[in-house]
Scaffold this active site. Structure first.
Site, mmCIF file in Angstrom:
data_model
loop_
_atom_site.group_PDB
_atom_site.id
_atom_site.type_symbol
_atom_site.label_atom_id
_atom_site.label_comp_id
_atom_site.label_asym_id
_atom_site.label_seq_id
_atom_site.Cartn_x
_atom_site.Cartn_y
_atom_site.Cartn_z
ATOM 1 N N ASP A 39 86.204 108.778 76.878
ATOM 2 C CA ASP A 39 86.949 107.544 77.133
ATOM 3 C C ASP A 39 87.622 106.963 75.896
ATOM 4 O O ASP A 39 88.598 106.213 76.025
ATOM 5 C CB ASP A 39 86.034 106.503 77.765
ATOM 6 N N TYR B 3 84.801 102.274 85.874
ATOM 7 C CA TYR B 3 83.676 101.707 85.115
ATOM 8 C C TYR B 3 84.135 100.637 84.133
ATOM 9 O O TYR B 3 85.251 100.690 83.615
ATOM 10 C CB TYR B 3 82.950 102.800 84.335
#
Length: 771
Positions: free
Chosen positions: A407, A491
């Site tokens: 990420d 998320y």
């Protein structure tokens, strides 16, 4: 990044004093020798120098006030301003040889090129708070100090959309003010080069364009019709980087393999589309040319039935009702906060540090130090940040086996940060900081209220009651929290650095958001996840985070005086030294080289690591230090040949130590997206096996959580906490928290008495009653 709005009463004005009298009287101001200066200043004719009057003969100098013109308003570590980003982009674009080349430039990242540590020391010594001349080494002869700091520099990652090349540019920002006055750019290209065989992180603009391309692709539209979906506005396309599984994923092409979801028709303002994953459709998108290059409807899996528990908005909007017995909880600081902020410089409860922000890491904490009475300002760390995170999934079925998100390296934690709303993400008196980024086409975008700074009550700091007399002393703990929150697809991750009154620093990650789900055929069961609702399951997965800590325990800039020891508890062998079989002790092992320092957590031996200064002792003669205490942790559960471990070899150990090198910033290398090289980054750097016995230590702590989803994680996951602690270990001569003043005790007031059925109830210690 820019300082932004504040909440509640304004803070007290920053102190105007430069340094204490003890600092100014300790020694004459040191000379900054040309040989020790950065390359930009080596020629004396290029840099104006002044010779301050000796402190012993000058009254103002004796008070610690150095008379010196302030040559620039930005500290060398301040994040780039919007004007500086504009200058950097305009300078690089103007350097393009042809109009076609300039039009094809896409700006992935524009970030401050952090200067050498001696430049930071000079700035902190004479140009900016904390104004500490003692940060610089003492030299013989009269002091010579530059009247200005070297120009700030920007580092740009530029993607050429036409040639599919990635290049790095360094731009000197010499006259940024020209842009704000409507003038031309005044930057200067210092260097540029093409980085072969890499793909830079994806950009939000690319993601939006990819979604539109897929949703307008005729075969995709037909595949959705087979699943009963004709309204393409309900369809969600989440582009995921392809990672690297074979030569087909090589970076000669810029690729994405999207995951598909479909919203249900409802009146909910935030309809949860992740509740209906679309399985069986394979899409490969060329992100350079923005076309679908491979498509296959492999398996017709019916959409999961609409789950009545899928939404999470308030009350009736989600088809439910909210609790009615939650009373207001207010955080009030009538005299304002205990912290002071001057630009990006923060002072709180003997702590001081600087705040930074980058598109890839998000929040960065610089120059962490503790003011320890007569010992003065004692450094702890030069730079703290979260540099990577990896989320591997444990389902071997398509498409879940390819879900291995990096990420930070593939998307950017900072670029995905969002604005924090007052009263929700943070409570109390809040100081916010804005963040500035470049978008893909080179424009400047600002995320307001991106970083939150505030104080929190944290329960009891310490307490003791004398059972003979009933007298007690207790102190409340307060901590200063610096944080930001980012959203990466489904998320959310909150990243926090907490500073405590007893000298501790806590790194914490809070995980929340929505599970990444899969759809099942009627009657199908998979052992690699948890059934969440009919036809809907959540695969098992892990979240790994990497904290990079450039330590400087009791070390001034330029000093390399730290080492690392590992501590394990040992049980004494039975014998004359352990006749009662109760003996155990702490055994220390010096980690002498980088290969020796590849270590894992071990709760059975209470394993931890201490960074010590090799030249500074406490009152018992022990070396001063800070220890890293692990929290809960894990290692990858994938097999050693798992494809994602090619790019994430740093996950194979929880703890790594390297000697400082300014080019070693990201554990998987700077460009993990579609990276074909095995073990690039940390796993390769340590093969140099550099000595760690007395050097500038960099800690890399890898911590993770294994997520076996629960029904209680749906539809939105309650926060999971994970992190670690940096604790003083022999750094102080005693507890630094004994001087925390007592809070006003309200236990004797009627309003604070514990009441039972409305009547006051006297509280008395059992032991005191007996006495």
């Amino acid at each position: 990044m820019a300082s932004a709005s504040e909440k509640a009463t304004p803070p007290p004005p920053p102190s105007s004093s430069c340094c204490s009298a003890a600092d100014s009287a300790a020694a004459a101001i040191p000379r900054v020798a040309a040989a020790a200066a950065p390359q930009e200043w080596t020629a004396a004719s290029d840099v104006p120098l002044i010779r301050p009057v000796d402190s012993s003969t000058n009254a103002s100098a004796a008070k610690g006030v150095i008379t010196m013109p302030k040559a620039q308003s930005s500290h060398p570590l301040d994040p780039l301003s919007a004007a500086e980003i504009s200058v950097a982009v305009a300078t690089v674009r103007a350097a393009g040889a042809t109009p076609e080349l300039r039009d094809s430039m896409r700006f992935v990242e524009v970030v401050l090129l952090e200067p050498d540590k001696n430049v930071v020391a000079l700035a902190d010594a004479y140009f900016f708070p904390p104004f500490q001349p003692s940060l610089l080494p003492r030299t013989r002869g009269g002091p010579l100090i530059p009247t200005k700091l070297p120009p700030r520099r920007a580092r740009l990652v530029v993607y050429n959309k036409k040639s599919n090349e990635t290049s790095i540019w360094i731009v000197e920002l010499s006259q940024v003010h020209a842009v704000t006055r409507g003038g031309h750019h005044r930057g200067k290209v210092i260097l540029s080069h093409v980085v072969p065989d890499v793909q830079p992180p994806m950009d939000a603009e690319e993601y939006a364009e990819c979604e539109a391309v897929v949703k307008s692709f005729p075969p995709f539209i037909e595949a959705m019709k087979k699943r009963g979906i004709e309204d393409m506005d309900l369809v969600m396309v989440d582009p995921w980087c392809v990672g690297y599984h074979s030569e087909a994923d090589a970076p000669r092409r810029r690729l994405a393999k999207p995951l598909i979801f479909c919203q249900s028709e409802s009146d909910c303002p935030m309809e949860n589309g992740y509740a209906r994953p679309v399985e069986g459709i394979y899409v490969l998108v060329d992100m350079q040319n923005m076309v679908v290059i491979e498509f296959e409807d492999r398996k017709l899996v019916p959409l999961p039935p609409v789950d009545p528990l899928r939404n999470y908005t308030p009350g009736e909007t989600r088809g439910g009702s909210d609790r009615s017995d939650v009373k207001p909880l207010q955080i009030i600081q009538p005299e304002g906060p205990s912290f002071r902020v001057n630009g990006y410089f923060v002072e709180w409860q003997k702590w001081n540090f600087r705040i930074g922000f980058t598109p890839k890491e998000g929040l960065v904490i610089y120059s962490v130090a503790y003011v320890d009475g007569s010992h003065g300002r004692r450094p702890v760390a030069h730079r703290l940040s979260f540099v990577e995170m990896v989320v591997p999934y444990g389902d071997p079925n398509d498409p879940h086996y390819r879900k291995n998100a990096f990420d930070a390296g593939e998307d950017g934690l900072g670029k995905n940060a969002h604005s924090l709303k007052k009263g929700c993400d943070c409570l109390g008196y809040i100081k916010y900081f804005d963040a500035h980024f470049t978008n893909f086409t080179g424009g400047v975008e600002t995320t307001e209220n991106c970083v939150c700074l505030h104080e929190e009550d944290h329960g009891i700091l310490w307490k003791h009651q004398d059972w003979r007399t009933g007298l007690a002393e207790v102190r409340r703990s307060r901590r200063l929290s610096v944080s930001f929150i980012c959203t990466v697809a489904n998320y959310e991750y909150g990243f926090f650095w907490h500073f405590y009154q007893d000298g501790k620093i806590e790194a914490e990650v809070k995980l929340t958001g929505i599970l990444s789900l899969g759809a099942l055929l009627p009657g199908e069961f998979r052992k690699y996840g948890t059934m969440i609702a009919p036809g809907l399951y959540a695969p098992v997965h892990q979240h790994f985070f990497v904290a990079r800590m450039d330590m400087s325990v009791d070390s001034k800039p330029g000093e390399a005086l730290n080492q690392v020891v590992e501590v394990n508890m040992k049980v004494e062998e039975p014998g004359e030294n352990n006749v009662h079989n109760n003996a155990f002790y702490a055994e220390e092992t010096l980690l002498r080289s980088e290969l020796e320092a590849m270590r894992d957590c071990n709760s059975l031996t209470a394993r931890h690591w201490i960074v010590r200064n090799t030249r500074t002792c406490n009152r018992t003669g022990q070396l001063t230090g800070y220890k890293l205490v692990p929290g809960s942790n894990c290692l990858p559960l994938a097999g050693s040949e798992a494809k994602f471990l090619r790019r994430a070899a740093f996950l194979k150990h929880n703890f790594w130590v390297t000697t400082y090198s300014r080019d070693e910033m990201f554990p998987g290398g700077e460009f993990p997206n579609q990276n074909p090289r095995v073990g690039e980054g940390l796993a390769t750097w340590v093969k140099h096996n550099r000595s760690l016995e007395e050097t500038n230590i960099v800690l890399w702590y890898v911590f993770g959580i294994t997520h076996v989803p629960r029904l209680e994680d749906w539809p939105v996951m309650p926060v999971e906490h994970i992190g670690f602690m940096l604790m003083p270990h022999g750094f102080f001569n005693c507890s630094p928290a004994t001087d925390v003043p007592p809070n006003a005790c309200e236990m004797d007031s009627k309003d604070s008495d514990i009441k039972d059925n409305g009547s006051s109830k006297q509280i008395q210690s059992g032991l005191t009653a007996k006495l």
